[in-house]
Design a protein around this motif. Sequence first.
Motif, mmCIF file in Angstrom:
data_model
loop_
_atom_site.group_PDB
_atom_site.id
_atom_site.type_symbol
_atom_site.label_atom_id
_atom_site.label_comp_id
_atom_site.label_asym_id
_atom_site.label_seq_id
_atom_site.Cartn_x
_atom_site.Cartn_y
_atom_site.Cartn_z
ATOM 1 N N GLY A 45 0.791 -1.231 0.000
ATOM 2 C CA GLY A 45 0.000 0.000 0.000
ATOM 3 C C GLY A 45 0.820 1.276 0.000
ATOM 4 O O GLY A 45 0.397 2.307 0.527
ATOM 5 N N ARG A 46 2.004 1.230 -0.614
ATOM 6 C CA ARG A 46 2.860 2.397 -0.673
ATOM 7 C C ARG A 46 3.273 2.665 -2.119
ATOM 8 O O ARG A 46 3.118 1.815 -2.996
ATOM 9 N N ASP A 47 3.830 3.861 -2.366
ATOM 10 C CA ASP A 47 4.240 4.265 -3.712
ATOM 11 C C ASP A 47 5.678 4.751 -3.660
ATOM 12 O O ASP A 47 6.022 5.597 -2.814
ATOM 13 N N MET A 48 6.507 4.252 -4.547
ATOM 14 C CA MET A 48 7.927 4.620 -4.517
ATOM 15 C C MET A 48 8.167 6.103 -4.783
ATOM 16 O O MET A 48 9.207 6.626 -4.395
ATOM 17 N N LYS A 49 7.225 6.764 -5.414
ATOM 18 C CA LYS A 49 7.406 8.195 -5.685
ATOM 19 C C LYS A 49 7.457 9.013 -4.397
ATOM 20 O O LYS A 49 7.945 10.138 -4.389
ATOM 21 N N ASN A 50 6.979 8.437 -3.283
ATOM 22 C CA ASN A 50 6.984 9.135 -1.996
ATOM 23 C C ASN A 50 8.226 8.853 -1.156
ATOM 24 O O ASN A 50 8.328 9.328 -0.022
ATOM 25 N N LEU A 51 9.164 8.088 -1.690
ATOM 26 C CA LEU A 51 10.377 7.770 -0.935
ATOM 27 C C LEU A 51 11.234 9.004 -0.676
ATOM 28 O O LEU A 51 11.312 9.913 -1.508
ATOM 29 N N SER A 52 11.894 9.012 0.489
ATOM 30 C CA SER A 52 12.854 10.065 0.816
ATOM 31 C C SER A 52 14.225 9.769 0.224
ATOM 32 O O SER A 52 15.012 10.683 -0.034
ATOM 33 N N GLY A 53 14.527 8.477 0.053
ATOM 34 C CA GLY A 53 15.834 8.114 -0.483
ATOM 35 C C GLY A 53 16.054 6.620 -0.488
ATOM 36 O O GLY A 53 15.243 5.835 0.028
ATOM 37 N N LEU A 54 17.193 6.216 -1.078
ATOM 38 C CA LEU A 54 17.603 4.820 -1.190
ATOM 39 C C LEU A 54 18.911 4.625 -0.436
ATOM 40 O O LEU A 54 19.851 5.402 -0.623
ATOM 41 N N LEU A 55 18.968 3.611 0.388
ATOM 42 C CA LEU A 55 20.176 3.275 1.139
ATOM 43 C C LEU A 55 20.754 1.979 0.572
ATOM 44 O O LEU A 55 20.024 0.989 0.415
ATOM 45 N N LEU A 76 15.294 10.150 -6.982
ATOM 46 C CA LEU A 76 15.579 9.933 -5.562
ATOM 47 C C LEU A 76 17.067 9.981 -5.263
ATOM 48 O O LEU A 76 17.885 9.525 -6.076
ATOM 49 N N PRO A 77 17.442 10.483 -4.092
ATOM 50 C CA PRO A 77 18.846 10.417 -3.674
ATOM 51 C C PRO A 77 19.249 8.989 -3.305
ATOM 52 O O PRO A 77 18.442 8.234 -2.750
ATOM 53 N N ILE A 78 20.479 8.643 -3.639
ATOM 54 C CA ILE A 78 21.049 7.346 -3.254
ATOM 55 C C ILE A 78 22.166 7.604 -2.257
ATOM 56 O O ILE A 78 23.022 8.470 -2.466
ATOM 57 N N TYR A 79 22.181 6.829 -1.172
ATOM 58 C CA TYR A 79 23.202 6.946 -0.133
ATOM 59 C C TYR A 79 24.019 5.656 -0.079
ATOM 60 O O TYR A 79 23.469 4.559 0.068
ATOM 61 N N ALA A 80 25.333 5.787 -0.211
ATOM 62 C CA ALA A 80 26.239 4.640 -0.113
ATOM 63 C C ALA A 80 27.615 5.158 0.279
ATOM 64 O O ALA A 80 27.919 6.337 0.087
ATOM 65 N N ASN A 81 28.455 4.277 0.824
ATOM 66 C CA ASN A 81 29.809 4.743 1.151
ATOM 67 C C ASN A 81 30.663 4.810 -0.121
ATOM 68 O O ASN A 81 30.291 4.286 -1.172
ATOM 69 N N GLU A 82 31.804 5.489 -0.028
ATOM 70 C CA GLU A 82 32.607 5.780 -1.223
ATOM 71 C C GLU A 82 33.078 4.524 -1.944
ATOM 72 O O GLU A 82 33.050 4.452 -3.178
ATOM 73 N N LYS A 83 33.514 3.517 -1.197
ATOM 74 C CA LYS A 83 33.992 2.285 -1.846
ATOM 75 C C LYS A 83 32.854 1.569 -2.562
ATOM 76 O O LYS A 83 33.052 0.985 -3.635
ATOM 77 N N THR A 84 31.666 1.617 -1.987
ATOM 78 C CA THR A 84 30.509 0.998 -2.642
ATOM 79 C C THR A 84 30.129 1.773 -3.896
ATOM 80 O O THR A 84 29.807 1.180 -4.933
ATOM 81 N N TRP A 85 30.189 3.108 -3.828
ATOM 82 C CA TRP A 85 29.932 3.913 -5.026
ATOM 83 C C TRP A 85 30.880 3.526 -6.155
ATOM 84 O O TRP A 85 30.462 3.341 -7.305
ATOM 85 N N LYS A 86 32.155 3.373 -5.830
ATOM 86 C CA LYS A 86 33.141 2.998 -6.857
ATOM 87 C C LYS A 86 32.840 1.608 -7.412
ATOM 88 O O LYS A 86 32.923 1.370 -8.620
ATOM 89 N N ALA A 87 32.475 0.695 -6.523
ATOM 90 C CA ALA A 87 32.178 -0.683 -6.950
ATOM 91 C C ALA A 87 30.899 -0.759 -7.784
ATOM 92 O O ALA A 87 30.759 -1.651 -8.627
#
Length: 264
Positions: A45-55, A76-87
């Motif tokens: 019963g939720r919609d992804m357009k209402n998300l605050s972000g992705l972890l 949407l904003p994506i949050y990840a650490n630097e090594k994960t971003w590179k990977a």
Amino acid sequence: MTLHFSVLASGSTGNAIYVETEDQRFLVDAGLSGKQMDALFTQVGRDMKNLSGLLVTHEHSDHIKGIGIVARKYKLPIYANEKTWKAMDGLIGEVPLEQKFTFDMETVKSFGSLDIESFGVSHDAAEPMFYVFHHEGKKLALITDTGYVSDRMKGIISNADVYVFESNHDVQMLRMGRYPWNIKRRILGDYGHVSNEDAAIAMSEVVGDKTKQIYLAHLSADNNMKDLAKMSVSQTLEGRGIRTGEQFELFDTDPKKPTALTAV
């Protein structure tokens, strides 16, 4: 409104967990296609357009398959650490710079009423980490994709109200199963996945007076079964003086069906 969550999907075919408060809505990982993610959100019963972000926890495909698609579609904003971003580079397509954010390991970020704490786990990825959600005295701890649970991890996740806890495999099923030995060795190793018994031993050392529910997650389709996982975890806990059903409840998760949206 309290902290609510749903384990939308959990297993080697794809992982995603939804967490919300009255003013924040986060998706932890999106390891399924965009279409599948939309369908799972509809089911709760939720919609992804209402998300605050992705972890993001780490760059394995069963955790990031839909991350780029969802982020681009809903801006949407994506949050990840630097090594994960590179990977993740080259794995999730182009993401606009204004949607890319760094979330360092072993830190706490505050989003309105929600505090999100990151912590490192032991897995064969660039810099894998999971999250603890804190809201008005409630604590939801997520921990899968780790070969073992260290004392440091236990300290961070201790006495949570709810756990989503890896219970990946039955050791005997894995040893006797069809996987080649190098894969078995990886799963059984310190950078693989925790077994039912090892998960239960770790649980026995972190559950506290507040703990009400534990969701068994990331079960292997080939080397585990829901009933076996629950039985093994219950028996191991009982052997350590903890009775499930009295102190807290054990729940299944599924690779295709979301758990009900539940208050922590």
